[in-house]
Every structure is written in structure tokens, then in C-alpha cells.
Design an enzyme around this catalytic site. Structure first.
Site, mmCIF file in Angstrom:
data_model
loop_
_atom_site.group_PDB
_atom_site.id
_atom_site.type_symbol
_atom_site.label_atom_id
_atom_site.label_comp_id
_atom_site.label_asym_id
_atom_site.label_seq_id
_atom_site.Cartn_x
_atom_site.Cartn_y
_atom_site.Cartn_z
ATOM 1 N N HIS A 58 9.598 9.051 -58.412
ATOM 2 C CA HIS A 58 10.812 8.889 -57.764
ATOM 3 C C HIS A 58 11.013 10.106 -56.728
ATOM 4 C CE1 HIS A 58 11.225 5.884 -60.747
ATOM 5 N NE2 HIS A 58 11.315 6.704 -61.708
ATOM 6 N N CYS A 59 10.144 10.569 -56.117
ATOM 7 C CA CYS A 59 10.109 11.583 -54.977
ATOM 8 C C CYS A 59 10.822 12.749 -55.484
ATOM 9 C CB CYS A 59 11.120 11.117 -53.790
ATOM 10 S SG CYS A 59 10.457 9.584 -53.156
ATOM 11 N N CYS A 60 10.710 13.150 -56.926
ATOM 12 C CA CYS A 60 10.977 14.410 -57.241
ATOM 13 C C CYS A 60 9.892 15.035 -58.226
ATOM 14 C CB CYS A 60 12.223 14.275 -57.984
ATOM 15 S SG CYS A 60 12.441 13.064 -59.406
#
Length: 101
Positions: A58-60
Site C-alpha cells: 500500500h505504498c508504504c
């Protein structure tokens, strides 16, 4: 917000499920992991029950790496969702835990 509270309480009752992020006033998104259950496999079982979730970093990815999380499952709540949708999500997660965990 009421639906988020309902979902949080319901999902928290599943043994081995860990909700990531429990800040007050958070948006209607629940990210979580399930012990012994790969996120992509859980998502496939949920998909067969008509429940759409996202999986991955999730982009993290740096943050997840920092906390030793390989990936998570994310359910997003919208105006079109109701308690029946949460109940179906819950049933799917219980099924996934039984099959994979």
C-alpha cells in the site's frame, strides 16, 4: 464512522487478526494481517465471496519493513457499504483462517 466502529469490533474478535492503525478519527479504512494467512490468498477467498480488498504494501513498503510486516490486507468502507457487507467480510475472514491458518 459507525460502520468503522462496527467493523473494527467485529474483525478484532478473529483470533490472529491484527488491525494496523487504530487512531481516533481515522478514515473508513481497515488494514490488517492474519497470522499464518498470506494476504493474497485471503483476498482470493474473499473475492470468491464477492468481497473486494486490496493487498500488498500500500505504498508504504519502508514503513512495513521497519515493523517487519511483509504485506497487509486493506478493506475500504464507503457510503454504499452497510453492516451486511461487514458481516460478509467477517465470514470470509473466518473461512480464510480455517482454510489457511
Amino acid at each position: 464512522h459507525e460502520l468503522l466502529i462496527y467493523a473494527t469490533e467485529k474483525l478484532s474478535s478473529i483470533e490472529g487478526l491484527t488491525i494496523l492503525g487504530t487512531a481516533d478519527g481515522k478514515a473508513g479504512i481497515i488494514s490488517f494481517t492474519m497470522d499464518g494467512c498470506p494476504p493474497a490468498d485471503v483476498a482470493m477467498i474473499l473475492d470468491q465471496m464477492g468481497v473486494a480488498v486490496r493487498t500488498g504494501h500500500h505504498c508504504c513498503q519502508p514503513l512495513m519493513a521497519r515493523f517487519g510486516i511483509e504485506g497487509s490486507i486493506r478493506a475500504s468502507l464507503g457510503l454504499y457499504n452497510d453492516k451486511n457487507d461487514i458481516d460478509t467480510l467477517y465470514e470470509g475472514l473466518v473461512k480464510a483462517k480455517r482454510m489457511l491458518g
